[in-house]
Design an enzyme around this catalytic site. Structure first.
Site: not given
Length: 163
Positions: A106, A80, A78, A103
């Protein structure tokens, strides 16, 4: 007399996150992230994609498949996480600008890295268990979160103007 139509710091950093998202090869969801340290200095950026060495042509970008390993989900890093991994400084007290609310996976990385504020645009998955878990962890870890309300809905990059 100075210009009055310049963008705010929040719009600037969110713009960097959204521009970073344009590097993603995901056909459905492009997310970018920008980490900002003290004195409004960018210390990390990232976007969602496969790990280094895992070719975009060798893994599926599908959202559904005969089994989970036939989808993108076990493989995508992801935005992040990439921004944290790409960071150049200590992240304690930093802010994270991201297009999509993080999410739970993360959220754990964000908290562990020392980031103390999340600024996001979209919260379209707010009713999912993953985002509910993120919010619970952010609250317990005293990580501030706020949705950015944009005044300038369009920021145009004009390469011709510079040339």
């Amino acid at each position: 007399m100075k210009r009055k139509d310049y963008i705010s710091w929040d719009e600037y950093f969110m713009g960097i996150a959204l521009l970073s998202a344009q590097r993603s090869k995901d056909p459905n969801t492009q997310v970018g992230a920008c980490i900002v340290g003290k004195n409004n200095k960018i210390v990390g950026i990232g976007y969602n994609g496969f790990p280094i060495g895992c070719s975009d042509d060798d893994f599926s970008w599908e959202r559904t498949g005969e089994n989970v390993n036939a989808t993108k989900y076990p493989y995508v890093v992801h935005a992040e996480a990439n921004a944290i991994l790409n960071s150049t400084k200590d992240l304690h007290g930093a802010k994270l600008y991201v297009g999509l609310f993080p999410c739970n996976e993360c959220a754990k990385l964000i908290i562990q890295s020392g980031i103390t504020e999340i600024i996001y645009l979209s919260d379209k998955y707010k009713d999912t268990d993953s985002v509910k878990a993120s919010r619970r962890m952010f609250e317990k870890a005293s990580v501030k979160e706020r949705q950015l309300i944009i005044k300038n809905k369009l920021i145009k990059l004009d390469f011709e103007k510079v040339l």
